[in-house]
Design a protein around this motif. Structure first.
Motif, PDB file in Angstrom:
ATOM      1  N   PHE A 141      91.549  79.353 -28.489  1.00 55.29           N
ATOM      2  CA  PHE A 141      90.706  79.691 -27.347  1.00 55.29           C
ATOM      3  C   PHE A 141      90.822  81.172 -27.023  1.00 55.29           C
ATOM      4  CE2 PHE A 141      89.996  79.667 -22.608  1.00 55.29           C
ATOM      5  CZ  PHE A 141      88.621  79.497 -22.693  1.00 55.29           C
ATOM      6  N   THR A 142      92.024  81.708 -27.184  1.00 56.32           N
ATOM      7  CA  THR A 142      92.201  83.160 -27.022  1.00 56.32           C
ATOM      8  C   THR A 142      91.376  83.912 -28.055  1.00 56.32           C
ATOM      9  OG1 THR A 142      94.452  82.802 -26.196  1.00 56.32           O
ATOM     10  CG2 THR A 142      93.893  85.026 -26.937  1.00 56.32           C
ATOM     11  N   ASN A 143      91.366  83.424 -29.300  1.00 55.65           N
ATOM     12  CA  ASN A 143      90.537  84.050 -30.336  1.00 55.65           C
ATOM     13  C   ASN A 143      89.054  83.987 -29.978  1.00 55.65           C
ATOM     14  OD1 ASN A 143      92.714  84.732 -31.960  1.00 55.65           O
ATOM     15  ND2 ASN A 143      92.646  82.817 -33.120  1.00 55.65           N
ATOM     16  N   ALA A 144      88.631  82.862 -29.378  1.00 55.03           N
ATOM     17  CA  ALA A 144      87.230  82.737 -28.984  1.00 55.03           C
ATOM     18  C   ALA A 144      86.860  83.754 -27.915  1.00 55.03           C
ATOM     19  CB  ALA A 144      86.957  81.322 -28.478  1.00 55.03           C
ATOM     20  N   LEU A 145      87.791  84.056 -27.005  1.00 52.96           N
ATOM     21  CA  LEU A 145      87.505  84.995 -25.916  1.00 52.96           C
ATOM     22  C   LEU A 145      87.616  86.447 -26.351  1.00 52.96           C
ATOM     23  CD1 LEU A 145      89.386  83.250 -22.946  1.00 52.96           C
ATOM     24  CD2 LEU A 145      86.965  83.103 -23.536  1.00 52.96           C
ATOM     25  N   THR A 146      88.498  86.714 -27.303  1.00 50.77           N
ATOM     26  CA  THR A 146      88.778  88.102 -27.677  1.00 50.77           C
ATOM     27  C   THR A 146      88.163  88.498 -29.008  1.00 50.77           C
ATOM     28  OG1 THR A 146      90.868  87.468 -28.736  1.00 50.77           O
ATOM     29  CG2 THR A 146      90.944  88.032 -26.386  1.00 50.77           C
ATOM     30  N   GLY A 147      87.603  87.528 -29.732  1.00 54.48           N
ATOM     31  CA  GLY A 147      87.034  87.855 -31.039  1.00 54.48           C
ATOM     32  C   GLY A 147      88.060  87.932 -32.132  1.00 54.48           C
ATOM     33  N   GLY A 148      89.252  87.367 -31.893  1.00 56.30           N
ATOM     34  CA  GLY A 148      90.301  87.398 -32.898  1.00 56.30           C
ATOM     35  C   GLY A 148      90.121  86.307 -33.935  1.00 56.30           C
ATOM     36  N   GLY A 149      90.995  86.307 -34.913  1.00 59.59           N
ATOM     37  CA  GLY A 149      90.917  85.287 -35.959  1.00 59.59           C
ATOM     38  C   GLY A 149      89.923  85.660 -37.046  1.00 59.59           C
ATOM     39  N   THR A 150      90.004  84.962 -38.155  1.00 58.90           N
ATOM     40  CA  THR A 150      89.130  85.264 -39.296  1.00 58.90           C
ATOM     41  C   THR A 150      88.124  84.155 -39.567  1.00 58.90           C
ATOM     42  OG1 THR A 150      90.779  84.296 -40.809  1.00 58.90           O
ATOM     43  CG2 THR A 150      90.917  86.666 -40.386  1.00 58.90           C
ATOM     44  N   ILE A 198      92.337  76.400 -14.072  1.00 58.09           N
ATOM     45  CA  ILE A 198      93.719  76.134 -14.496  1.00 58.09           C
ATOM     46  C   ILE A 198      93.953  76.666 -15.903  1.00 58.09           C
ATOM     47  CG2 ILE A 198      95.334  74.287 -15.097  1.00 58.09           C
ATOM     48  CD1 ILE A 198      94.091  72.635 -12.829  1.00 58.09           C
ATOM     49  N   VAL A 199      92.994  76.431 -16.807  1.00 56.95           N
ATOM     50  CA  VAL A 199      93.144  76.901 -18.189  1.00 56.95           C
ATOM     51  C   VAL A 199      93.255  78.418 -18.233  1.00 56.95           C
ATOM     52  CG1 VAL A 199      91.991  77.092 -20.421  1.00 56.95           C
ATOM     53  CG2 VAL A 199      92.022  74.899 -19.227  1.00 56.95           C
ATOM     54  N   MET A 200      92.388  79.101 -17.515  1.00 58.93           N
ATOM     55  CA  MET A 200      92.415  80.563 -17.533  1.00 58.93           C
ATOM     56  C   MET A 200      93.695  81.102 -16.908  1.00 58.93           C
ATOM     57  SD  MET A 200      89.787  81.368 -19.196  1.00 58.93           S
ATOM     58  CE  MET A 200      90.009  83.139 -19.019  1.00 58.93           C
ATOM     59  N   SER A 201      94.220  80.414 -15.906  1.00 60.40           N
ATOM     60  CA  SER A 201      95.446  80.881 -15.247  1.00 60.40           C
ATOM     61  C   SER A 201      96.673  80.679 -16.125  1.00 60.40           C
ATOM     62  CB  SER A 201      95.634  80.145 -13.915  1.00 60.40           C
ATOM     63  OG  SER A 201      94.553  80.401 -13.039  1.00 60.40           O
ATOM     64  N   LEU A 202      96.642  79.632 -16.965  1.00 62.30           N
ATOM     65  CA  LEU A 202      97.814  79.328 -17.796  1.00 62.30           C
ATOM     66  C   LEU A 202      97.692  79.858 -19.220  1.00 62.30           C
ATOM     67  CD1 LEU A 202      98.493  75.591 -16.765  1.00 62.30           C
ATOM     68  CD2 LEU A 202      99.552  77.672 -15.866  1.00 62.30           C
ATOM     69  N   LEU A 203      96.553  80.466 -19.544  1.00 59.58           N
ATOM     70  CA  LEU A 203      96.297  80.842 -20.940  1.00 59.58           C
ATOM     71  C   LEU A 203      97.366  81.784 -21.494  1.00 59.58           C
ATOM     72  CD1 LEU A 203      94.353  80.501 -23.303  1.00 59.58           C
ATOM     73  CD2 LEU A 203      93.055  82.455 -22.435  1.00 59.58           C
ATOM     74  N   LEU A 207      93.990  67.880 -32.540  1.00 56.31           N
ATOM     75  CA  LEU A 207      94.711  68.972 -33.194  1.00 56.31           C
ATOM     76  C   LEU A 207      93.833  69.626 -34.263  1.00 56.31           C
ATOM     77  CD1 LEU A 207      98.293  67.447 -33.558  1.00 56.31           C
ATOM     78  CD2 LEU A 207      97.457  69.083 -31.863  1.00 56.31           C
ATOM     79  N   ARG A 208      93.018  68.840 -34.948  1.00 58.94           N
ATOM     80  CA  ARG A 208      92.087  69.393 -35.930  1.00 58.94           C
ATOM     81  C   ARG A 208      90.917  70.103 -35.251  1.00 58.94           C
ATOM     82  NH1 ARG A 208      89.892  65.347 -40.040  1.00 58.94           N
ATOM     83  NH2 ARG A 208      89.045  67.307 -40.872  1.00 58.94           N
ATOM     84  N   LEU A 209      90.418  69.505 -34.166  1.00 59.30           N
ATOM     85  CA  LEU A 209      89.301  70.132 -33.447  1.00 59.30           C
ATOM     86  C   LEU A 209      89.698  71.492 -32.881  1.00 59.30           C
ATOM     87  CD1 LEU A 209      87.826  67.099 -31.458  1.00 59.30           C
ATOM     88  CD2 LEU A 209      86.696  68.364 -33.285  1.00 59.30           C
ATOM     89  N   PHE A 210      90.924  71.590 -32.370  1.00 57.39           N
ATOM     90  CA  PHE A 210      91.373  72.828 -31.739  1.00 57.39           C
ATOM     91  C   PHE A 210      91.562  73.971 -32.733  1.00 57.39           C
ATOM     92  CE2 PHE A 210      93.520  70.383 -28.032  1.00 57.39           C
ATOM     93  CZ  PHE A 210      92.272  70.234 -27.431  1.00 57.39           C
ATOM     94  N   GLN A 211      91.449  73.697 -34.016  1.00 61.71           N
ATOM     95  CA  GLN A 211      91.614  74.762 -35.009  1.00 61.71           C
ATOM     96  C   GLN A 211      90.385  75.651 -35.099  1.00 61.71           C
ATOM     97  OE1 GLN A 211      92.727  72.812 -38.652  1.00 61.71           O
ATOM     98  NE2 GLN A 211      94.645  71.993 -37.827  1.00 61.71           N
ATOM     99  N   LYS A 212      89.297  75.288 -34.401  1.00 63.36           N
ATOM    100  CA  LYS A 212      88.067  76.079 -34.414  1.00 63.36           C
ATOM    101  C   LYS A 212      87.861  76.716 -33.039  1.00 63.36           C
ATOM    102  CE  LYS A 212      86.741  74.962 -38.613  1.00 63.36           C
ATOM    103  NZ  LYS A 212      86.605  75.957 -39.695  1.00 63.36           N
ATOM    104  N   PRO A 213      87.804  78.050 -32.967  1.00 64.55           N
ATOM    105  CA  PRO A 213      87.597  78.715 -31.674  1.00 64.55           C
ATOM    106  C   PRO A 213      86.323  78.268 -30.963  1.00 64.55           C
ATOM    107  CG  PRO A 213      88.292  80.298 -33.333  1.00 64.55           C
ATOM    108  CD  PRO A 213      88.057  79.021 -34.058  1.00 64.55           C
ATOM    109  N   ALA A 214      85.224  78.056 -31.705  1.00 63.44           N
ATOM    110  CA  ALA A 214      83.975  77.631 -31.075  1.00 63.44           C
ATOM    111  C   ALA A 214      84.121  76.280 -30.408  1.00 63.44           C
ATOM    112  CB  ALA A 214      82.852  77.585 -32.122  1.00 63.44           C
ATOM    113  N   THR A 215      84.888  75.379 -31.023  1.00 58.50           N
ATOM    114  CA  THR A 215      85.116  74.065 -30.439  1.00 58.50           C
ATOM    115  C   THR A 215      85.948  74.179 -29.173  1.00 58.50           C
ATOM    116  OG1 THR A 215      84.964  72.982 -32.595  1.00 58.50           O
ATOM    117  CG2 THR A 215      86.102  71.784 -30.855  1.00 58.50           C
ATOM    118  N   CYS A 216      86.975  75.020 -29.189  1.00 59.80           N
ATOM    119  CA  CYS A 216      87.800  75.221 -27.996  1.00 59.80           C
ATOM    120  C   CYS A 216      86.959  75.754 -26.840  1.00 59.80           C
ATOM    121  CB  CYS A 216      88.944  76.185 -28.298  1.00 59.80           C
ATOM    122  SG  CYS A 216      90.153  75.541 -29.481  1.00 59.80           S
TER     123      CYS A 216
END
Length: 476
Positions: free
Chosen positions: A104-113, A46-51, A23-32
């Motif tokens: 992970f969505t933020n990692a793909l789209t450039g979202g988040g701060t 599967i991940v991309m289909s369910l994202l 849960l802590r690791l997933f808080q970083k887009p680069a880690t995801c």
């Protein structure tokens, strides 16, 4: 590498972590993104289909996505997704972890701060370096470690932190004769791996030491995954790094994973060893630099001797003859040093070394913990292309003899056992011996001396039987 459960795969390490850590690791887009890249192809699909599907999906519906032949791969992928806490199952419904979905969505789209991919320096570096320099630096630092492991002194001695890690990971151990570190069975296995696998094996041992070094494991992993997603040749600021991550920089410099001009510098450069951490590509082709001997003519062609962006097929360079003679077309000091572990080298030329495999040279390797199978595996994986045209690749006479030399040292095998003796009555001994033989735990017996040896696993059963018999006799 399977010896002593020595892990070389980051996935094997991640699946042992508790849910809270994920849960802590997933808080970083680069880690995801890095964890996503570690998944098998069907897992990524599967991940991309369910994202963007926020409602749960049944496992039965998911099985319709693949044909009958793909069901086994689907099952394996779902198991990995579950162990990595990406998918959570409730009854027969699957739902993606919301934290992973968002970041992970933020990692793909450039979202988040968050600056989880690193913060490039805004000002130019007065002492800027190019990719060629970074490649040379990474090769030099990493090969210094490998050279030390095989006992060559062509490069500077690694730092104390590296030596400590080599010993703690059991890649090397203190010799009983001269109190110096020497390579172990596990260390030789380590040398047989490609560079990317070697780097991860090293870093996984580093992760095991994180608690001893009072470092936050999540911050260590986040930084490694950040480096794996960084851009080669870019310089990044140390400002966003936590205290743990800044502490890591000094160690990663020793491994050649990052470059800093000096300690305390406010910027760092990831090398190719860093940027290939999660790509699956070989990082350093030059570590196994060899010279490919041509069939016609006296010229030789040198293989790539530097860091390369593309994954390359390693050229074989070893020729083994039925008379135990070895010819290695290489000018790499590292490969020559590895050969010297089990080959008696006799002559060296500009692009070739020659030697012979002897009983003494193999025995010296066996004393260091190197096994016959490892020697054979090395010779086979580095066999010259001309040898690969034959089946089997290696002469069977040599292969069999190497194994026979190993068997000479394994004539006796020690195993824990229990000695039973001093039985007062012959009938008690005979009954205990018969019971031990019936359950298959009797190793040796001498009825005349009323003595027998029992395996460690069978001790409790035989001991209980003897006690019950003695109590039964005393009650009569």
């Amino acid at each position: 590498m399977s010896a002593d459960n020595f892990k070389t795969n980051i996935y094997e390490y991640l699946e042992t972590l508790p849910k809270y850590t994920f849960l802590r690791l997933f808080q970083k887009p680069a880690t995801c993104l890095a964890i996503f890249r570690l998944l098998p192809a069907i897992g990524r699909q599967i991940v991309m289909s369910l994202l963007y599907v926020e409602t749960p999906i049944s496992t039965q519906d998911l099985q319709y996505w693949v044909n009958r032949e793909g069901q086994r791969k689907l099952k394996e992928a779902l198991l990995k997704l579950s162990r990595l806490r990406i998918l959570e199952q409730n009854d027969n419904l699957l739902i993606m972890n919301e934290t992973f979905r968002l970041e992970f969505t933020n990692a793909l789209t450039g979202g988040g701060t968050q600056q989880s991919f690193g913060l490039p320096c805004a000002t130019p570096d007065k002492h800027s370096v190019d990719i060629g320099f970074l490649d040379q630096y990474a090769t030099q630092q990493w090969e210094a470690i490998l050279h030390y492991m095989v006992g060559t002194s062509l490069t500077k001695k690694p730092s104390g932190g590296v030596l400590n890690l080599l010993e703690r990971s059991k890649l090397m151990q203190i010799s009983a004769t001269d109190s110096h570190l020497q390579i172990t069975n596990k260390g030789f296995q380590f040398l047989l791996q490609d560079v990317n696998t070697q780097v991860w094996a090293f870093l996984l041992q580093y992760l095991d030491m994180a608690e001893v070094l009072q470092m936050d494991l999540v911050e260590v992993l986040n930084f490694l995954f950040q480096l794996g997603s960084s851009e080669l040749g870019e310089n990044y600021s140390v400002e966003p790094l936590t205290q743990t991550q800044q502490q890591m920089l000094e160690d990663l410099r020793d491994y050649g994973i990052v470059y800093q001009r000096k300690r305390g510098s406010r910027r760092y450069y990831p090398t190719r060893l860093a940027t290939t951490l999660t790509s699956g590509n070989a990082a350093v082709a030059g570590s196994n630099k060899a010279v490919q001997h041509k069939d016609h003519g006296s010229q030789a062609v040198g293989a790539v001797g530097k860091l390369d962006t593309e994954e390359e097929e390693e050229q074989g360079f070893v020729i083994l003859e039925t008379n135990y003679r070895v010819y290695a077309y290489t000018d790499s000091p590292l490969q020559i040093a590895v050969l010297n572990l089990f080959v008696q080298l006799q002559s060296r030329f500009g692009n070739m070394v020659a030697g012979v495999i002897t009983r003494e040279s193999v025995r010296n390797a066996l004393i260091k913990g190197i096994t016959a199978d490892q020697i054979i595996s090395y010779l086979q994986s580095h066999a010259h292309p001309q040898m690969r045209k034959r089946i089997p690749i290696l002469p069977l006479t040599v292969v069999d003899q190497i194994r026979l030399w190993e068997m000479e040292r394994n004539r006796l095998k020690a195993s824990p056992a229990y000695l039973y003796h001093e039985f007062n009555v012959q009938n008690d001994f005979d009954a205990a011996e018969r019971h031990a033989r019936d359950i298959g735990v009797l190793l040796w017996s001498n009825p005349k001396k009323r003595s027998m040896v029992i395996t460690q696993a069978g001790h409790e059963s035989v001991k209980g039987y003897v006690k019950r018999r003695l109590q039964s006799n005393s009650n009569r």
